[in-house]
Every structure is written in structure tokens, then in C-alpha cells.
Design an enzyme around this catalytic site. Structure first.
Site, short mmCIF file in Angstrom:
data_model
loop_
_atom_site.label_atom_id
_atom_site.label_comp_id
_atom_site.label_asym_id
_atom_site.label_seq_id
_atom_site.Cartn_x
_atom_site.Cartn_y
_atom_site.Cartn_z
CG HIS A 180 3.40 3.55 9.08
ND1 HIS A 180 3.32 4.14 8.16
CD2 HIS A 180 3.16 3.15 8.46
CE1 HIS A 180 3.59 4.09 6.52
NE2 HIS A 180 2.98 3.22 7.08
NE ARG B 174 7.13 0.88 5.12
CZ ARG B 174 6.02 0.02 5.08
NH1 ARG B 174 5.37 -1.19 4.71
NH2 ARG B 174 4.74 1.25 4.96
CE LYS C 72 26.80 -4.38 -7.18
NZ LYS C 72 26.86 -2.60 -7.58
NE ARG D 278 -1.71 -2.37 2.73
CZ ARG D 278 -1.72 -3.41 2.04
NH1 ARG D 278 -2.75 -4.02 1.97
NH2 ARG D 278 -0.35 -4.21 2.43
CB THR D 279 3.73 2.77 1.94
OG1 THR D 279 2.58 2.68 3.45
CG2 THR D 279 4.01 3.49 2.98
#
Ligand code: CP
Length: 302
Positions: free
Chosen positions: A129, A101, A80, A51-52
């Protein structure tokens, strides 16, 4: 808001929440515009999301902007050994705004301190959030007609659930009373309860809510956050603590809406989806308009 990062819901004032909500209403009426022409937004997802990330990308696309980024660190130089510091420094050269995120609490604040490009926190571990909270506020205001004097039930994983932490901070500004329903292992952390006590907001804690559910205006269901448990046995013990069925909704208030940030696992039975009290899918849709409002406010393109 102009050029400011949105890392915590506390970065905005109550007046700014309302400004974003009002602007989101305008985007809901008219979501396709060319306000982001020539702008590049980077979405850096170090943790999974449906969703986000997609609602941010949808929001930008519908406003004529471009998206760069990654949804899987496996396709980036993080594999890496590149540090978050270097990743943010480099990506800042390529875009006007970064949506990030990350599993580590505080990572979004760290990112905001090493770049002049605004950072939007799309979830940092169990911490916050904030864009989810703004879409939750939008959904609450839209369904209740107000943000004031509501009885909010938060159910499930209140320990690791970043959405409930941000929502508690925001709703505490609107004369809310809170009922926290969770198993002992997943109670609302002390720091949030102390915050409410210090500002004189009432909260009640329960293990079961069958007897009190008739008082709820908003039932905010949450998933038990498997990925945050260090002990898998504890997860197994708590994962099915609450399963919402239509039967439980029968004696509830007419205005009650069931919200959930999603994804759900087993905490809401599919039969509830058809109930007029189920609002979680529309809540996710509201995320597009809210994110359009946040991005255009930060980039000062309203
Ligand atoms: N509500 C929410 O944050 O969902 P995603 O994890 O799918 O982005």
C-alpha cells in the site's frame, strides 16, 4: 516519477520519498490550486475503502481535476464477468491516471503492464500500500522531525497487513530499528525479516510489549484483517490480541506517537483519541497532501 506507475514502495528511491514529502508540505500550506485542470483520474476500487479513495478524490478535486470510477464492483461490468485486463484497457481510454485497489496481490503490477497510463496501487491484497507508506513517512517526519534512527513498534496483524509491509521496506532505508509485536499466527512474514537481515537492520519479535513500550518512538497499530483469513476460528482467536489503552501510554517517551492506517476495530480504545500521543486522525488528513504530491509528480504538473 514522471509517467511512472507507483505499484510498490520500492519503485521510488529514498531521494524520491523525500521529494514527495517536501512537495506534500507545500500542498499542506496551499491545498487548493488548479494544477489538474482538464485532467481525469480514475479510481477503481475492487475492495472497500474510506480513506484512500476519498483522500485521492479530495486531492484531485482540490487541484481542479475530475474523477471517474467505481467504489463498488457491483456497479461495474465486473459483475458481468469482465476481466481486469479488459477493464484496465477500457478505462485507460478515459483518463490520465488510474488509482486501483484490488484484493489480489500483484494485480496493480499486472495492470501497469497492460497500459501506458500510470497506475497507482491503492492496496493489492496483503502485498503493498505504497501511498499509505508515503503518508506514514510524512506523519513520522512531521512528528519526530526526522526519519533517521527511530525505534518503530509494529503491532497486530503483521502477516496480512500490507501497510506494515510497505512501511518496513521504506523505513529500512533510514537506520530504523524495528520491534514486531504480534501473536504467533500473525507474525511478520519471513521474506520481510530476511530482507532486513540481508541489509543489516535489527528487528526484535515479541508477543507482548508492556515491558518494552518505553523504548518506542512510533507505535504503529494495525487491525487484524478479517477479510484475509481463510479460517474464521483463527480470526476469532487473534482479533483482540492487542487493545491499546491510555494506561499503557503512561510510561512512554515524550515524542511517542501512535499511528494506525485505520480503520480501527477494537485495537485502540476510544479514550486514547484524546491523548496527545494519538496521531492517527491527523495521519489520515496528511493523506490528502501526500496524494496531491504523488499525482502531480507522476503527471509532471508540479
Ligand atoms: N488506510 C486505508 O487504506 O484505509 P481505507 O481502507 O479506508 O482506504
Amino acid at each position: 516519477m514522471k509517467n511512472k506507475s507507483l505499484v510498490s514502495i520500492n519503485d521510488y528511491t529514498k531521494e524520491e520519498y523525500i521529494e514527495i514529502l517536501d512537495l506534500a508540505e507545500k500542498f499542506e500550506d496551499n491545498p487548493v490550486q488548479n494544477l489538474l485542470k482538464g485532467k481525469v483520474v480514475a479510481t477503481l476500487f475492487f475492495e472497500p475503502s474510506t480513506r484512500t479513495r476519498l483522500s485521492f478524490e479530495s486531492a484531485v478535486s482540490r487541484l481542479g481535476g475530475h474523477i471517474i470510477g467505481f467504489s463498488d464492483t457491483g456497479t461495474s461490468s465486473v459483475t458481468k464477468g469482465e476481466t481486469l485486463y479488459d477493464t484496465i484497457k477500457i478505462v485507460s481510454n478515459y483518463c490520465d491516471l488510474i488509482v486501483m485497489r484490488h484484493p489480489l496481490e500483484g494485480s496493480a503490477r499486472f495492470a501497469s503492464e497492460i497500459t501506458d497510463i500510470p497506475i497507482i496501487n491503492a492496496g493489492d491484497g496483503a502485498n503493498q500500500h505504497p501511498t499509505q507508506t508515503l503518508l506514514d513517512l510524512y506523519s513520522i517526519r512531521k512528528t519526530q522531525g526526522t526519519l533517521d534512527d527511530l525505534n518503530i513498534f509494529m503491532v497486530g496483524d503483521l502477516k496480512y497487513g500490507r501497510t506494515v509491509h510497505s512501511l518496513l521496506m521504506a523505513m529500512s532505508q533510514f537506520k530504523t530499528s524495528f520491534n514486531f509485536i504480534s501473536p504467533d499466527e500473525l507474525k511478520m512474514p519471513e521474506e520481510y525479516k530476511l530482507f532486513l537481515e540481508n541489509i543489516g537492520i535489527k528487528y526484535y519479535e515479541h508477543k507482548d510489549f508492556t515491558d518494552i513500550v518505553s523504548k518506542a518512538d512510533i507505535m504503529y497499530m494495525t487491525r487484524v484483517q478479517k477479510e484475509r483469513f481463510s479460517d474464521p476460528i483463527e480470526y476469532e482467536r487473534t482479533k483482540n490480541a492487542y487493545v491499546l489503552k491510555n494506561e499503557l501510554l503512561s510510561g512512554t517517551k515524550k515524542n511517542l506517537k501512535v499511528l494506525h492506517p485505520l480503520p480501527r476495530v477494537s485495537e485502540i480504545e476510544q479514550e486514547v483519541d484524546k491523548s496527545p500521543k494519538a496521531y492517527y486522525f491527523t495521519q489520515a488528513l496528511n493523506g490528502v497532501f501526500i496524494r496531491q504530491a504523488i499525482i502531480t509528480s507522476i503527471l509532471d504538473l508540479k
